[in-house]
Design a protein around this motif. Structure first.
Motif, PDB file in Angstrom:
ATOM      1  N   GLU A  58      49.085  -3.323  42.402  1.00 50.20           N
ATOM      2  CA  GLU A  58      50.348  -2.604  42.584  1.00 50.20           C
ATOM      3  C   GLU A  58      51.526  -3.409  42.035  1.00 50.20           C
ATOM      4  N   ALA A  59      51.563  -4.698  42.282  1.00 50.11           N
ATOM      5  CA  ALA A  59      52.656  -5.534  41.762  1.00 50.11           C
ATOM      6  C   ALA A  59      52.659  -5.528  40.234  1.00 50.11           C
ATOM      7  N   SER A  60      51.479  -5.612  39.641  1.00 51.42           N
ATOM      8  CA  SER A  60      51.380  -5.562  38.180  1.00 51.42           C
ATOM      9  C   SER A  60      51.853  -4.214  37.649  1.00 51.42           C
ATOM     10  N   PHE A  61      51.460  -3.151  38.354  1.00 53.49           N
ATOM     11  CA  PHE A  61      51.874  -1.814  37.947  1.00 53.49           C
ATOM     12  C   PHE A  61      53.391  -1.658  38.060  1.00 53.49           C
ATOM     13  N   LEU A  62      53.970  -2.135  39.160  1.00 52.97           N
ATOM     14  CA  LEU A  62      55.420  -2.030  39.345  1.00 52.97           C
ATOM     15  C   LEU A  62      56.182  -2.779  38.257  1.00 52.97           C
ATOM     16  N   SER A  63      55.665  -3.924  37.868  1.00 47.72           N
ATOM     17  CA  SER A  63      56.286  -4.688  36.788  1.00 47.72           C
ATOM     18  C   SER A  63      56.246  -3.899  35.484  1.00 47.72           C
ATOM     19  N   ALA A  73      42.268   4.213  42.142  1.00 51.50           N
ATOM     20  CA  ALA A  73      41.800   5.595  41.971  1.00 51.50           C
ATOM     21  C   ALA A  73      42.918   6.505  41.465  1.00 51.50           C
ATOM     22  N   ILE A  74      44.133   6.281  41.949  1.00 49.21           N
ATOM     23  CA  ILE A  74      45.267   7.098  41.505  1.00 49.21           C
ATOM     24  C   ILE A  74      45.535   6.866  40.018  1.00 49.21           C
ATOM     25  N   LEU A  75      45.533   5.608  39.613  1.00 48.12           N
ATOM     26  CA  LEU A  75      45.776   5.295  38.199  1.00 48.12           C
ATOM     27  C   LEU A  75      44.681   5.873  37.306  1.00 48.12           C
ATOM     28  N   GLU A  76      43.435   5.754  37.747  1.00 50.51           N
ATOM     29  CA  GLU A  76      42.339   6.322  36.961  1.00 50.51           C
ATOM     30  C   GLU A  76      42.478   7.836  36.851  1.00 50.51           C
ATOM     31  N   GLY A  77      42.890   8.472  37.954  1.00 46.23           N
ATOM     32  CA  GLY A  77      43.121   9.917  37.928  1.00 46.23           C
ATOM     33  C   GLY A  77      44.229  10.287  36.961  1.00 46.23           C
ATOM     34  N   CYS A  78      45.273   9.479  36.916  1.00 43.15           N
ATOM     35  CA  CYS A  78      46.379   9.738  35.981  1.00 43.15           C
ATOM     36  C   CYS A  78      45.909   9.633  34.534  1.00 43.15           C
ATOM     37  N   ILE A  79      45.030   8.685  34.252  1.00 45.50           N
ATOM     38  CA  ILE A  79      44.481   8.551  32.898  1.00 45.50           C
ATOM     39  C   ILE A  79      43.692   9.801  32.514  1.00 45.50           C
ATOM     40  N   ARG A  80      43.007  10.389  33.505  1.00 48.91           N
ATOM     41  CA  ARG A  80      42.237  11.627  33.263  1.00 48.91           C
ATOM     42  C   ARG A  80      43.137  12.866  33.267  1.00 48.91           C
ATOM     43  N   ASN A  81      44.454  12.666  33.359  1.00 45.61           N
ATOM     44  CA  ASN A  81      45.440  13.755  33.429  1.00 45.61           C
ATOM     45  C   ASN A  81      45.263  14.634  34.658  1.00 45.61           C
ATOM     46  N   ASP A  82      44.799  14.040  35.746  1.00 44.79           N
ATOM     47  CA  ASP A  82      44.678  14.742  37.024  1.00 44.79           C
ATOM     48  C   ASP A  82      46.096  14.922  37.578  1.00 44.79           C
ATOM     49  N   GLN A  83      46.554  16.164  37.650  1.00 44.17           N
ATOM     50  CA  GLN A  83      47.927  16.440  38.050  1.00 44.17           C
ATOM     51  C   GLN A  83      48.221  16.013  39.491  1.00 44.17           C
ATOM     52  N   LYS A  84      47.232  16.074  40.364  1.00 38.48           N
ATOM     53  CA  LYS A  84      47.446  15.641  41.753  1.00 38.48           C
ATOM     54  C   LYS A  84      47.712  14.141  41.798  1.00 38.48           C
ATOM     55  N   CYS A  85      46.959  13.382  41.039  1.00 36.41           N
ATOM     56  CA  CYS A  85      47.167  11.926  40.994  1.00 36.41           C
ATOM     57  C   CYS A  85      48.517  11.596  40.361  1.00 36.41           C
ATOM     58  N   GLN A  86      48.864  12.327  39.309  1.00 31.49           N
ATOM     59  CA  GLN A  86      50.147  12.100  38.667  1.00 31.49           C
ATOM     60  C   GLN A  86      51.299  12.393  39.634  1.00 31.49           C
ATOM     61  N   LYS A  87      51.148  13.454  40.404  1.00 28.01           N
ATOM     62  CA  LYS A  87      52.180  13.816  41.380  1.00 28.01           C
ATOM     63  C   LYS A  87      52.304  12.735  42.451  1.00 28.01           C
ATOM     64  N   LYS A 130      56.535   8.634  29.471  1.00 31.29           N
ATOM     65  CA  LYS A 130      56.052   7.504  28.662  1.00 31.29           C
ATOM     66  C   LYS A 130      54.949   6.752  29.401  1.00 31.29           C
ATOM     67  N   LEU A 131      55.128   6.584  30.702  1.00 29.88           N
ATOM     68  CA  LEU A 131      54.125   5.883  31.502  1.00 29.88           C
ATOM     69  C   LEU A 131      52.788   6.617  31.455  1.00 29.88           C
ATOM     70  N   PHE A 132      52.817   7.923  31.695  1.00 25.77           N
ATOM     71  CA  PHE A 132      51.564   8.680  31.708  1.00 25.77           C
ATOM     72  C   PHE A 132      50.894   8.681  30.339  1.00 25.77           C
ATOM     73  N   LYS A 133      51.702   8.752  29.281  1.00 26.86           N
ATOM     74  CA  LYS A 133      51.128   8.722  27.924  1.00 26.86           C
ATOM     75  C   LYS A 133      50.533   7.358  27.590  1.00 26.86           C
ATOM     76  N   GLY A 134      51.128   6.303  28.109  1.00 28.64           N
ATOM     77  CA  GLY A 134      50.691   4.956  27.756  1.00 28.64           C
ATOM     78  C   GLY A 134      49.831   4.269  28.787  1.00 28.64           C
ATOM     79  N   LEU A 135      49.445   4.981  29.832  1.00 28.68           N
ATOM     80  CA  LEU A 135      48.690   4.355  30.918  1.00 28.68           C
ATOM     81  C   LEU A 135      47.374   3.744  30.454  1.00 28.68           C
TER      82      LEU A 135
END
Length: 192
Positions: free
Chosen positions: A68-73, A3-17, A51-56
């Motif tokens: 999470e492990a895939s994301f950390l990598s 859900a956090i990653l999906e929120g970041c894709i939608r540019n949800d600032q709370k999720c990005q934070k 770069k991460l947020f732009k390329g998510l």
């Protein structure tokens, strides 16, 4: 996490934070192995997160068994590439600075404390390597890149990557042997 990653894709600032705050320390420690100027690391980490947020949207491990492990990598590769870009901009000039002891986590578990101390000692010795050796050593030994990937990232040949790794290991072995001999000498001297 999903859900956090999906929120970041939608540019949800709370999720990005949330994502930024959760993984800032992880990214900081990775960048610090490449860039030893404490004051420069936050800027590079922030560039990595931009770069991460732009390329998510290109992150393709949504269905992995351990998201999470895939994301950390993926995050690790982004911040390493960002640090390498910074080194390139500075022509791999050596970064001079001391490791700020406050960035390391404190623990009461003796095994963890011993592991942390050895890690800090290793990083302290790695920081003494010439920049080209240090970068290849970090990428190969600590971050798990192969020589082909290192060569592509740094714009060097595979042979140069292998040579720099060999020289870095020899240099570290020499430093560690010298340090061990000094400690042994001090111990013998104290016993007399």
């Amino acid at each position: 996490m999903h859900a956090i990653l999906e929120g970041c894709i939608r540019n949800d600032q709370k999720c990005q934070k949330v994502l930024y705050e959760r993984y800032y320390g992880y990214a900081f420690k990775i960048v610090f192995r490449y860039i030893y100027r404490y004051e420069k690391v936050p800027d590079i980490v922030n560039d990595g997160f931009v770069k991460l947020f732009k390329g998510l949207k290109t992150f393709n491990k949504w269905e992995s068994t351990n998201l999470e492990a895939s994301f950390l990598s993926w995050l690790k590769r982004i911040v390493i590439n960002t640090a390498i870009d910074e080194l390139r901009r500075n022509n791999l000039m050596p970064e001079i600075g001391n490791i700020d002891e406050t960035i390391w986590e404190h623990t009461t578990d003796q095994a963890s404390a011993d592991h942390l101390l050895r890690y800090k000692e290793l990083i302290s010795e790695v920081k003494k390597l010439p920049p080209a050796y240090r970068t290849v050593f970090n990428m190969y030994v600590i971050d798990g890149y192969d020589h082909q990937e290192i060569a592509a990232h740094l714009g060097i040949s595979v042979g140069t990557s292998k040579s720099n790794l060999f020289k870095a290991k020899a240099y570290l072995q020499k430093l560690l042997t010298k340090e061990a001999q000094q400690q042994t000498g001090h111990a013998i001297f104290r016993q007399r």
